[in-house]
Enzyme design. Structure first.
Site, PDB file in Angstrom:
ATOM      1  N   THR A  18     -52.815 -66.579 -72.157  1.00 35.35           N
ATOM      2  CA  THR A  18     -51.997 -67.546 -72.885  1.00 35.35           C
ATOM      3  C   THR A  18     -52.570 -67.824 -74.265  1.00 35.35           C
ATOM      4  O   THR A  18     -51.823 -67.918 -75.247  1.00 35.35           O
ATOM      5  CB  THR A  18     -51.861 -68.849 -72.085  1.00 35.35           C
ATOM      6  OG1 THR A  18     -51.255 -68.554 -70.819  1.00 35.35           O
ATOM      7  CG2 THR A  18     -50.988 -69.853 -72.822  1.00 35.35           C
ATOM      8  N   LYS A  39     -42.414 -66.506 -70.720  1.00 32.98           N
ATOM      9  CA  LYS A  39     -43.225 -66.422 -69.505  1.00 32.98           C
ATOM     10  C   LYS A  39     -42.235 -66.231 -68.363  1.00 32.98           C
ATOM     11  O   LYS A  39     -41.763 -67.199 -67.772  1.00 32.98           O
ATOM     12  CB  LYS A  39     -44.038 -67.707 -69.329  1.00 32.98           C
ATOM     13  CG  LYS A  39     -44.959 -67.736 -68.121  1.00 32.98           C
ATOM     14  CD  LYS A  39     -46.226 -66.976 -68.359  1.00 32.98           C
ATOM     15  CE  LYS A  39     -47.197 -67.168 -67.189  1.00 32.98           C
ATOM     16  NZ  LYS A  39     -48.416 -66.347 -67.333  1.00 32.98           N
ATOM     17  N   SER A  43     -46.303 -69.618 -61.872  1.00 34.21           N
ATOM     18  CA  SER A  43     -46.584 -70.425 -60.686  1.00 34.21           C
ATOM     19  C   SER A  43     -47.546 -71.541 -61.069  1.00 34.21           C
ATOM     20  O   SER A  43     -48.163 -71.508 -62.133  1.00 34.21           O
ATOM     21  CB  SER A  43     -47.161 -69.557 -59.572  1.00 34.21           C
ATOM     22  OG  SER A  43     -48.286 -68.830 -60.019  1.00 34.21           O
ATOM     23  N   GLU A 117     -45.470 -62.905 -71.874  1.00 34.26           N
ATOM     24  CA  GLU A 117     -46.753 -63.012 -71.176  1.00 34.26           C
ATOM     25  C   GLU A 117     -46.579 -62.736 -69.683  1.00 34.26           C
ATOM     26  O   GLU A 117     -45.723 -63.328 -69.024  1.00 34.26           O
ATOM     27  CB  GLU A 117     -47.362 -64.398 -71.373  1.00 34.26           C
ATOM     28  CG  GLU A 117     -48.724 -64.524 -70.697  1.00 34.26           C
ATOM     29  CD  GLU A 117     -49.296 -65.928 -70.752  1.00 34.26           C
ATOM     30  OE1 GLU A 117     -50.071 -66.287 -69.851  1.00 34.26           O
ATOM     31  OE2 GLU A 117     -48.964 -66.672 -71.699  1.00 34.26           O
ATOM     32  N   ASN A 177     -61.135 -61.450 -76.125  1.00 36.41           N
ATOM     33  CA  ASN A 177     -61.153 -62.903 -75.978  1.00 36.41           C
ATOM     34  C   ASN A 177     -62.485 -63.319 -75.362  1.00 36.41           C
ATOM     35  O   ASN A 177     -62.757 -63.033 -74.196  1.00 36.41           O
ATOM     36  CB  ASN A 177     -59.990 -63.372 -75.102  1.00 36.41           C
ATOM     37  CG  ASN A 177     -59.885 -64.883 -75.073  1.00 36.41           C
ATOM     38  OD1 ASN A 177     -60.178 -65.551 -76.051  1.00 36.41           O
ATOM     39  ND2 ASN A 177     -59.463 -65.433 -73.943  1.00 36.41           N
TER      40      ASN A 177
END
EC number: 6.3.3.3
Length: 224
Positions: A18, A39, A43, A117, A177
């Site tokens: 994200t 998205k 969940s 995503e 990242n």
């Protein structure tokens, strides 16, 4: 931007897809593009007066310009924080391509670039009969890989890139990242990733607690 949309996957769950996706949206907007996030399946949603909402999907919505309707951005909002197949079964929902493809088509009319995503890592299934590769293939999307830079990331990144290629799909770039501030020799590890991944690096997102996606977007170098 050469591609009107792409799919963001990761080397695992919890490695910053994200953050990577929202940083991409800000980087695209900084170039003057109208860019929106999506998205398809989320969940772990919370019930609000507006309905079920997911934190990651809301972050994508906030980073988008123009900001799409939530139900279009997140067609499947599932309450339980479980694998999508299990979370969908809990509420009697069967995940299907058609609603996602319909929402995606709507988003394409609203923006120049759509950042989609995914869920978990690449091989995490959406349902008993639907893999993420099926969705990416149906929407005809190239893939961008977010690598969570921590011990073991070289193995995870190479395996994920190989799996994407084995599915007959194209990975067009990867983002480093940094998620472990204690990781030793991080520069060398990122250098090894650059050497071993065939696709170009789109930049790196440094470990910077509290930094927002707009600030982290400065670490990205997108292709023209």
């Amino acid at each position: 931007m050469q591609h009107p949309a792409f799919y963001v996957t990761g080397t695992d769950t919890g490695i910053g897809k994200t953050m990577g996706s929202t940083a991409l949206l800000h980087a695209l907007r900084a170039r003057g593009h109208r860019a929106v996030g999506m998205k398809p399946v989320a969940s772990g949603c919370e019930h609000t007066p507006q309905g079920w909402r997911n934190e990651d999907a809301l972050a994508l919505q906030a980073a988008s310009d123009p900001q799409p309707d939530y139900a279009t951005l997140n067609p499947y909002a599932l309450p339980a924080p479980l694998a999508p197949e299990l979370a969908a079964a809990d509420v009697g929902v069967t995940l299907a391509l058609e609603p996602i493809a319909h929402a995606f088509a709507q988003l394409l009319t609203q923006a120049e670039v759509v950042v989609v995503e995914g869920v978990g890592g690449w091989a995490a299934p959406l349902s008993a009969t639907l893999d993420q590769a099926d969705l990416v293939r149906a929407l005809q999307l190239p893939v961008v890989l977010v690598v969570g830079v921590r011990l073991g990331c070289i193995n995870h990144a190479r395996l994920t890139a190989a799996a994407i290629a084995a599915d007959g799909l194209q990975c067009i770039g990867w983002i480093a990242n940094e998620i472990d501030p204690q990781m030793e020799r991080i520069e060398e590890n990122i250098g090894m990733l650059r050497q071993r991944l065939a696709m170009p690096c789109w930049g790196r997102i440094p470990w910077r607690p509290g930094a927002d996606a707009a600030a982290q977007a400065h670490g990205l170098q997108l292709p023209r």
